[in-house]
Design a protein around this motif. Structure first.
Motif, PDB file in Angstrom:
ATOM      1  N   ASN A 232       0.804  -1.225   0.000  1.00 34.60           N
ATOM      2  CA  ASN A 232       0.000   0.000   0.000  1.00 34.60           C
ATOM      3  C   ASN A 232       0.841   1.282   0.000  1.00 34.60           C
ATOM      4  O   ASN A 232       0.299   2.371   0.159  1.00 34.60           O
ATOM      5  N   SER A 233       2.143   1.162  -0.207  1.00 33.20           N
ATOM      6  CA  SER A 233       3.025   2.334  -0.173  1.00 33.20           C
ATOM      7  C   SER A 233       2.761   3.251  -1.359  1.00 33.20           C
ATOM      8  O   SER A 233       2.537   2.795  -2.483  1.00 33.20           O
ATOM      9  N   ASP A 234       2.817   4.552  -1.104  1.00 36.30           N
ATOM     10  CA  ASP A 234       2.670   5.528  -2.187  1.00 36.30           C
ATOM     11  C   ASP A 234       4.016   5.829  -2.846  1.00 36.30           C
ATOM     12  O   ASP A 234       4.094   6.593  -3.791  1.00 36.30           O
ATOM     13  N   LYS A 235       5.085   5.206  -2.347  1.00 30.30           N
ATOM     14  CA  LYS A 235       6.431   5.373  -2.895  1.00 30.30           C
ATOM     15  C   LYS A 235       6.920   4.021  -3.404  1.00 30.30           C
ATOM     16  O   LYS A 235       6.452   2.977  -2.963  1.00 30.30           O
ATOM     17  N   PRO A 236       7.911   4.020  -4.300  1.00 25.61           N
ATOM     18  CA  PRO A 236       8.537   2.744  -4.670  1.00 25.61           C
ATOM     19  C   PRO A 236       9.162   2.115  -3.416  1.00 25.61           C
ATOM     20  O   PRO A 236       9.574   2.821  -2.494  1.00 25.61           O
TER      21      PRO A 236
ATOM     22  N   VAL B  69      12.005   6.750  -1.353  1.00 28.47           N
ATOM     23  CA  VAL B  69      11.825   5.311  -1.550  1.00 28.47           C
ATOM     24  C   VAL B  69      11.851   4.653  -0.175  1.00 28.47           C
ATOM     25  O   VAL B  69      12.601   5.073   0.696  1.00 28.47           O
ATOM     26  N   LYS B  70      11.053   3.613   0.009  1.00 27.81           N
ATOM     27  CA  LYS B  70      11.156   2.791   1.215  1.00 27.81           C
ATOM     28  C   LYS B  70      12.136   1.669   0.915  1.00 27.81           C
ATOM     29  O   LYS B  70      12.082   1.062  -0.161  1.00 27.81           O
ATOM     30  N   VAL B  71      13.026   1.403   1.847  1.00 30.71           N
ATOM     31  CA  VAL B  71      14.009   0.336   1.680  1.00 30.71           C
ATOM     32  C   VAL B  71      13.954  -0.547   2.914  1.00 30.71           C
ATOM     33  O   VAL B  71      14.075  -0.058   4.040  1.00 30.71           O
ATOM     34  N   GLY B  72      13.751  -1.838   2.691  1.00 31.29           N
ATOM     35  CA  GLY B  72      13.668  -2.741   3.828  1.00 31.29           C
ATOM     36  C   GLY B  72      14.040  -4.158   3.472  1.00 31.29           C
ATOM     37  O   GLY B  72      14.343  -4.490   2.324  1.00 31.29           O
ATOM     38  N   LYS B  73      14.023  -4.997   4.514  1.00 34.42           N
ATOM     39  CA  LYS B  73      14.454  -6.382   4.399  1.00 34.42           C
ATOM     40  C   LYS B  73      13.369  -7.329   4.892  1.00 34.42           C
ATOM     41  O   LYS B  73      12.619  -6.988   5.796  1.00 34.42           O
ATOM     42  N   VAL B  74      13.347  -8.509   4.284  1.00 33.72           N
ATOM     43  CA  VAL B  74      12.475  -9.589   4.727  1.00 33.72           C
ATOM     44  C   VAL B  74      13.366 -10.786   5.039  1.00 33.72           C
ATOM     45  O   VAL B  74      14.082 -11.289   4.155  1.00 33.72           O
ATOM     46  N   ASN B  75      13.344 -11.235   6.287  1.00 28.62           N
ATOM     47  CA  ASN B  75      14.073 -12.438   6.674  1.00 28.62           C
ATOM     48  C   ASN B  75      13.258 -13.636   6.189  1.00 28.62           C
ATOM     49  O   ASN B  75      12.145 -13.870   6.668  1.00 28.62           O
ATOM     50  N   VAL B  76      13.812 -14.400   5.243  1.00 31.30           N
ATOM     51  CA  VAL B  76      13.037 -15.489   4.626  1.00 31.30           C
ATOM     52  C   VAL B  76      12.778 -16.638   5.594  1.00 31.30           C
ATOM     53  O   VAL B  76      11.793 -17.356   5.443  1.00 31.30           O
ATOM     54  N   ASP B  77      13.645 -16.819   6.583  1.00 28.36           N
ATOM     55  CA  ASP B  77      13.419 -17.888   7.559  1.00 28.36           C
ATOM     56  C   ASP B  77      12.235 -17.575   8.464  1.00 28.36           C
ATOM     57  O   ASP B  77      11.503 -18.474   8.867  1.00 28.36           O
TER      58      ASP B  77
ATOM     59  N   ILE C   8      20.225   1.706  -7.644  1.00 28.83           N
ATOM     60  CA  ILE C   8      19.906   3.136  -7.777  1.00 28.83           C
ATOM     61  C   ILE C   8      19.321   3.424  -9.157  1.00 28.83           C
ATOM     62  O   ILE C   8      18.315   4.124  -9.284  1.00 28.83           O
ATOM     63  N   ASP C   9      19.940   2.874 -10.206  1.00 31.20           N
ATOM     64  CA  ASP C   9      19.431   3.090 -11.567  1.00 31.20           C
ATOM     65  C   ASP C   9      18.004   2.558 -11.694  1.00 31.20           C
ATOM     66  O   ASP C   9      17.139   3.205 -12.293  1.00 31.20           O
ATOM     67  N   ALA C  10      17.762   1.382 -11.150  1.00 35.01           N
ATOM     68  CA  ALA C  10      16.425   0.781 -11.227  1.00 35.01           C
ATOM     69  C   ALA C  10      15.414   1.632 -10.459  1.00 35.01           C
ATOM     70  O   ALA C  10      14.304   1.881 -10.948  1.00 35.01           O
ATOM     71  N   LEU C  11      15.783   2.090  -9.269  1.00 37.26           N
ATOM     72  CA  LEU C  11      14.870   2.911  -8.471  1.00 37.26           C
ATOM     73  C   LEU C  11      14.575   4.238  -9.161  1.00 37.26           C
ATOM     74  O   LEU C  11      13.437   4.711  -9.134  1.00 37.26           O
ATOM     75  N   ASN C  12      15.589   4.830  -9.775  1.00 31.55           N
ATOM     76  CA  ASN C  12      15.386   6.108 -10.472  1.00 31.55           C
ATOM     77  C   ASN C  12      14.335   6.003 -11.573  1.00 31.55           C
ATOM     78  O   ASN C  12      13.608   6.958 -11.829  1.00 31.55           O
ATOM     79  N   LYS C  13      14.220   4.847 -12.204  1.00 28.54           N
ATOM     80  CA  LYS C  13      13.220   4.647 -13.256  1.00 28.54           C
ATOM     81  C   LYS C  13      11.797   4.678 -12.704  1.00 28.54           C
ATOM     82  O   LYS C  13      10.849   4.926 -13.439  1.00 28.54           O
ATOM     83  N   HIS C  14      11.657   4.402 -11.414  1.00 29.26           N
ATOM     84  CA  HIS C  14      10.317   4.246 -10.833  1.00 29.26           C
ATOM     85  C   HIS C  14       9.944   5.328  -9.831  1.00 29.26           C
ATOM     86  O   HIS C  14       8.887   5.243  -9.216  1.00 29.26           O
ATOM     87  N   MET C  15      10.793   6.334  -9.667  1.00 27.55           N
ATOM     88  CA  MET C  15      10.469   7.423  -8.742  1.00 27.55           C
ATOM     89  C   MET C  15       9.607   8.469  -9.434  1.00 27.55           C
ATOM     90  O   MET C  15       9.619   8.646 -10.594  1.00 27.55           O
TER      91      MET C  15
ATOM     92  N   ILE D  96      11.902  -4.604  -6.485  1.00 34.10           N
ATOM     93  CA  ILE D  96      11.435  -3.230  -6.386  1.00 34.10           C
ATOM     94  C   ILE D  96       9.955  -3.264  -6.741  1.00 34.10           C
ATOM     95  O   ILE D  96       9.574  -3.831  -7.762  1.00 34.10           O
ATOM     96  N   MET D  97       9.154  -2.683  -5.856  1.00 34.92           N
ATOM     97  CA  MET D  97       7.705  -2.682  -6.043  1.00 34.92           C
ATOM     98  C   MET D  97       7.201  -1.254  -6.161  1.00 34.92           C
ATOM     99  O   MET D  97       7.743  -0.343  -5.534  1.00 34.92           O
ATOM    100  N   LYS D  98       6.190  -1.106  -6.970  1.00 39.47           N
ATOM    101  CA  LYS D  98       5.523   0.191  -7.100  1.00 39.47           C
ATOM    102  C   LYS D  98       4.047  -0.089  -7.319  1.00 39.47           C
ATOM    103  O   LYS D  98       3.690  -0.930  -8.139  1.00 39.47           O
ATOM    104  N   GLY D  99       3.214   0.573  -6.546  1.00 38.26           N
ATOM    105  CA  GLY D  99       1.780   0.359  -6.670  1.00 38.26           C
ATOM    106  C   GLY D  99       1.365  -1.067  -6.356  1.00 38.26           C
ATOM    107  O   GLY D  99       0.413  -1.577  -6.928  1.00 38.26           O
ATOM    108  N   GLY D 100       2.102  -1.713  -5.463  1.00 36.17           N
ATOM    109  CA  GLY D 100       1.766  -3.071  -5.056  1.00 36.17           C
ATOM    110  C   GLY D 100       2.184  -4.154  -6.040  1.00 36.17           C
ATOM    111  O   GLY D 100       1.867  -5.314  -5.854  1.00 36.17           O
TER     112      GLY D 100
END
Length: 105
Positions: free
Chosen positions: A16-20, A51-59, A98-105, A78-82
């Motif tokens: 539900n983030s309004d940012k990438p 941009v929101k940046v975070g981690k998911v522990n897969v275990d 950074i290049d990938a995020l710049n495309k989606h900001m 990288i997610m945008k709009g869910g």
């Protein structure tokens, strides 16, 4: 330090983030994940507010890993709009993210 995403907050923080959102799927026992960690923390600090940046522990969050088809780690999405708009498997240089995020900001 990067945000911690988990099964309890993923919908609100990521889908539900309004940012990438950059999500690093990792595990404590994963060597490349440990090497990537500081880069993810730097991205969080440098891109805060854009941009929101975070981690998911897969275990600890196996359902999220399965939902996104994470078969090897580190996997960074990288997610945008869910929706997933970019995906990287294995460690990448910081500039790639950074290049990938710049495309989606």
């Amino acid at each position: 330090m990067a945000l911690e995403f988990n099964e309890n907050n993923f919908k609100e923080e990521v889908l539900n983030s309004d940012k990438p959102v950059l999500v690093d799927f990792w595990a404590v026992w994963c060597g490349p994940c440990k090497l990537l960690g500081p880069t993810i923390d730097e991205l969080h600090k440098e891109l805060e507010g854009k941009v929101k940046v975070g981690k998911v522990n897969v275990d600890e969050n196996q359902n999220l890993a399965a939902q996104f088809g994470v078969m090897s780690i580190p996997t960074v999405i990288i997610m945008k709009g869910g929706k997933v708009v970019e995906q990287f498997i294995g460690m990448q240089p910081k500039g790639v993210y950074i290049d990938a995020l710049n495309k989606h900001m």
